[in-house]
Enzyme design. Structure first.
Site, PDB file in Angstrom:
ATOM      1  N   GLY A 450       0.822  -1.206   0.000  1.00 59.78           N
ATOM      2  CA  GLY A 450       0.000   0.000   0.000  1.00 59.78           C
ATOM      3  C   GLY A 450       0.855   1.255   0.000  1.00 59.78           C
ATOM      4  O   GLY A 450       0.351   2.370   0.004  1.00 59.78           O
ATOM      5  N   THR A 451       2.166   1.042  -0.037  1.00 57.44           N
ATOM      6  CA  THR A 451       3.100   2.159   0.048  1.00 57.44           C
ATOM      7  C   THR A 451       3.393   2.790  -1.304  1.00 57.44           C
ATOM      8  O   THR A 451       3.885   3.906  -1.366  1.00 57.44           O
ATOM      9  CB  THR A 451       4.434   1.648   0.596  1.00 57.44           C
ATOM     10  OG1 THR A 451       4.821   0.525  -0.210  1.00 57.44           O
ATOM     11  CG2 THR A 451       4.300   1.186   2.033  1.00 57.44           C
ATOM     12  N   LYS A 635      16.641   7.542   2.747  1.00 58.49           N
ATOM     13  CA  LYS A 635      16.398   6.885   4.033  1.00 58.49           C
ATOM     14  C   LYS A 635      14.953   6.401   4.011  1.00 58.49           C
ATOM     15  O   LYS A 635      14.124   6.952   3.298  1.00 58.49           O
ATOM     16  CB  LYS A 635      16.598   7.875   5.186  1.00 58.49           C
ATOM     17  CG  LYS A 635      18.053   8.364   5.327  1.00 58.49           C
ATOM     18  CD  LYS A 635      18.203   9.374   6.462  1.00 58.49           C
ATOM     19  CE  LYS A 635      19.660   9.809   6.613  1.00 58.49           C
ATOM     20  NZ  LYS A 635      19.840  10.877   7.627  1.00 58.49           N
ATOM     21  N   GLY A 636      14.655   5.387   4.787  1.00 58.41           N
ATOM     22  CA  GLY A 636      13.290   4.869   4.799  1.00 58.41           C
ATOM     23  C   GLY A 636      12.326   5.878   5.385  1.00 58.41           C
ATOM     24  O   GLY A 636      12.694   6.716   6.209  1.00 58.41           O
ATOM     25  N   GLU A 639       8.265   4.576   8.733  1.00 55.25           N
ATOM     26  CA  GLU A 639       8.049   4.576  10.174  1.00 55.25           C
ATOM     27  C   GLU A 639       8.406   5.873  10.886  1.00 55.25           C
ATOM     28  O   GLU A 639       7.883   6.153  11.956  1.00 55.25           O
ATOM     29  CB  GLU A 639       8.806   3.378  10.780  1.00 55.25           C
ATOM     30  CG  GLU A 639       8.111   2.088  10.374  1.00 55.25           C
ATOM     31  CD  GLU A 639       8.936   0.823  10.508  1.00 55.25           C
ATOM     32  OE1 GLU A 639       9.976   0.746   9.841  1.00 55.25           O
ATOM     33  OE2 GLU A 639       8.548  -0.066  11.267  1.00 55.25           O
TER      34      GLU A 639
HETATM   35 MO1  MOS Z   1       7.137  -2.544  10.026  1.00 51.22          MO
HETATM   36  S1  MOS Z   1       6.577  -2.880  11.994  1.00 51.22           S
HETATM   37  O1  MOS Z   1       8.820  -2.690  10.146  1.00 51.22           O
HETATM   38  O2  MOS Z   1       6.465  -3.797   9.133  1.00 51.22           O
END
Ligand code: MOS
Length: 676
Positions: A450-451, A635-636, A639
């Site tokens: 979904g990203t 960078k990711g 989160e």
């Molecule tokens: Mo996320 S908790 O690293 O899928």
């Protein structure tokens, strides 16, 4: 870019695990334990077997063949012991979903119950120090003398924060469809954050070589970690299909998801902070108490942000775990960093008030030159830039620091700030790029949960090949494709993208085909502290009559390397921030001390933010160049958006009301409490 799969998604043509058509398909429905601890005396499947359409009842009375190496949460029907209420103890397979569900209710399970213990406390006699915490960090760290630092401090704060059990609630429930072909190869349409790892876990559970299993997850309707490790539905579908000799589908109900798809451990966090007269830290101690199950040790890395965030001569971080009669906790967006930063950033706000300093300035004076826990240089760090840019955009300089004094009618108004951090990692990955009908085909077993991973990888490949994105076709979501790590830990794009760039570079050289494996490249990465940073600002309005809390504004400013695609990134950031808003104000799963299991088991009880809760949410980022990450310089971002949000909102609630709530979620009852 617009999402490549946008049209098939909004027109309902994108196929999710439970939706694949299958000839002669049967349906499985799980039967769950009604006790929290004990032994199954007997499973009576007789009445269920006589129900209409029933093909089989699976249970420990006739355990299906599995490997001894199966993950204990996946070792279905292998043992008579019950580890938690809600654990899968039997299953019915029938010709229709309705028949399976009706017959599941007719399965009789007799138990020999034992006393159970499902309650985490900071003085639990079973607390111990795990060898490491996820995903391999040291459990405890220390440098300098915390007691001396506190004794010498001009200001100290000693506080305990608590966070509840939280549950991921992806829109797509956990579902699977399993087939065994004539040669005994298993195909599972699963809902997985990574098909390579899911294939391995299923193969291990069933005692099959990995090449005898294929997992396909072309579209995944959200995961947030709950689909990061294989969940029981995939194994149950495979066992059921083997038992009845037909393809079998299973879709967990929302209630079942609460029991068997993992959850964020509750935490009790003790913090002790000391600062000198200028606000510079003299000591920082962060100790977290958490739970796991009796089945598996899952030790969340709650206090690791303290090892990254602030310069201090004395630093101690520690984790203690207790094994309870509960389901095993699992991954939930920014596991560790998210609840850990909630407590740390709330305590920093308390320190700012205790020291009479502005909370933005307090963080700036404590910015770290090198990583406090390791002494390593940062590949890049722009926390200060995020704080300053956020303060400017938010209008922070107009803020009166005094708490509990701004009123608009019944509404108390306040603002708060918190910092964010999340590691920027990458893992080994393979990819293949080929010339395909005049266009380019890129294959990698990545996952789009979904990203917008398809879109991001298309863009990365097109940039490398120097062609228009329309000429690039990305194939992902299938374990038969080149091996890839999960969409997790905010390292999907960094890991897959590295392999895609290398494969495309080789294709350019070769003219026909490029094949990459980044294992060796990653081994050569310099030893550096690599993290994304951010600053979150919140404005809240709290009703002095009802205690209702409204988040009027949320602003996140992030320094996350090069942003691969602004449209996709903005969605990720504001999605994470929205999830953080839910954590701050709504989300909570209560554990039933008397009977075990969870009391909140659906979306009527477990509240998540809806559009009306989310007013003005804005995410922006700084232009950050970091050549020490990966070929994209990214960078990711999956989160970092949730880390810090809950603290910013909690700090704003304090500023609005003058009352500090130290237990999430911050509900109206807790806000009104000091009055009674
Ligand atoms: Mo996320 S908790 O690293 O899928």
């Amino acid at each position: 870019m617009n999402r490549i799969e946008g049209r098939v998604k909004v027109t309902g043509l994108a196929t999710y695990a439970a939706e694949y058509p299958a000839e002669g398909v049967a349906y499985a429905c799980a039967v769950q334990s009604r006790i929290a601890k004990g032994r199954i005396k007997r499973v009576d499947g007789g009445p269920a077997l006589e129900s209409p359409g029933v093909l089989a009842v699976l249970s420990c009375e006739d355990p299906p063949r599995m490997s001894e190496d199966a993950d204990p949460e996946l070792a279905l029907f292998q043992h008579r012991e019950v580890a938690y209420r809600g654990q899968i103890v039997a299953a019915v397979v029938a010709d229709t979903y309705e028949n399976a569900r009706a017959a599941a209710a007719a399965v009789r399970v007799d138990y020999d119950p034992d006393d159970h213990d499902v309650t985490l406390s900071a003085d639990h006699p079973g607390l111990y120090k795990p060898d490491v915490v996820n995903p391999g960090f040291p459990t405890d760290t220390g440098k300098g003398d915390v007691e001396a630092g506190l004794a010498a401090a001009a200001t100290t704060v000693e506080v305990t924060y608590e966070t509840p059990v939280l549950h991921n609630n992806p829109m797509e429930p956990h579902a699977a469809l399993a087939y065994w072909d004539a040669e005994g190869r298993l195909l599972v349409y699963d809902t997985a954050q990574g098909t390579s790892t899911s294939r391995d876990m299923i193969a291990t559970a069933l005692g099959l070589p990995p090449e005898r299993v294929r997992v396909v997850s072309r579209h995944v309707g959200g995961g947030f970690g709950s689909k990061g490790s294989t969940r029981p539905q995939a194994v149950l579908a495979a066992l059921a299909a083997r038992a009845v000799g037909r393809p079998v589908k299973i879709a967990l109900t929302r209630q079942q998801m609460f029991d068997v798809t993992g959850y964020r451990t509750p935490t009790i966090q003790r913090l002790r902070l000391g600062a000198d007269a200028q606000g510079r830290l003299t000591a920082l101690e962060h100790v977290a108490y958490e739970q796991s199950s009796t089945l598996v040790e899952f030790a969340e890395q709650t206090t690791v942000p303290g090892r990254v965030m602030y310069a201090t001569p004395a630093l101690r971080t520690a984790h203690r775990l207790v094994r309870l009669d509960v389901a095993t906790p699992s991954w939930m967006r920014a596991p560790g960093e998210c609840p850990g930063m909630y407590a740390l950033e709330s305590a920093m706000d308390e320190l700012a008030y205790a020291a009479g300093l502005d909370p933005v300035e307090l963080r700036i004076v404590n910015d770290a030159e090198t990583e406090p826990g390791t002494g390593l240089p940062f590949s890049s760090r722009d926390l200060v830039g995020c704080l300053r840019e956020g303060a400017r955009r938010f209008g922070w300089e107009r803020r009166d620091p005094a708490p509990g004094i701004r009123r608009e009618g019944e509404w108390l108004v306040g603002t708060g700030v918190a910092a964010s951090t999340y590691p920027a990692r990458r893992s080994p990955c393979q990819a293949v790029a080929t010339v395909w009908d005049g266009d380019f085909l890129v294959q990698v077993a990545a996952a789009d949960i979904g990203t917008g991973a398809r879109t991001a990888l298309t863009r990365i490949a097109a940039d490398t090949l120097e062609v228009s994105p329309e000429r690039v076709h990305v194939e992902l979501g299938d374990s038969d494709l080149p091996r890839a790590p999960v969409a997790g830990g905010s390292m999907g794009t960094a890991s897959w993208g590295s392999a895609v760039v290398r494969a495309c570079e080789e294709l350019k050289r070769d003219g026909k085909k490029g094949r990459a494996d980044t294992t060796e490249e990653i081994k050569g990465d310099a030893e550096l502290a690599r993290h994304a940073f951010g600053a979150q600002f919140a404005e809240v309005r709290v009703s002095s009559v009802t205690g209702e809390i409204r988040v009027a504004r949320l602003l996140g400013v992030f320094a996350a390397g090069r942003i691969v695609d602004p449209t996709l990134a903005r969605s990720q950031f504001i999605g994470g921030m929205t999830m953080g808003l839910g954590m701050a104000l709504m989300e909570e799963t209560l554990t039933d001390a008397e009977f075990g299991g969870f009391l909140h088991r659906d979306l009527a009880q477990y509240h998540v933010p809806v559009c009306a809760d989310v007013r003005d949410v804005e995410a922006v980022w700084l232009d950050e160049r970091d050549g020490e990450l990966n070929p994209m310089g990214s960078k990711g971002i999956g989160e970092i958006g949730i880390v810090g949000t809950a603290a910013a909102i909690g700090n704003a609630v304090f500023h609005a009301t003058g009352h500090r709530v130290r237990e999430l979620p911050i509900t109206p009852a807790k806000v009104l409490m000091p009055r009674f």
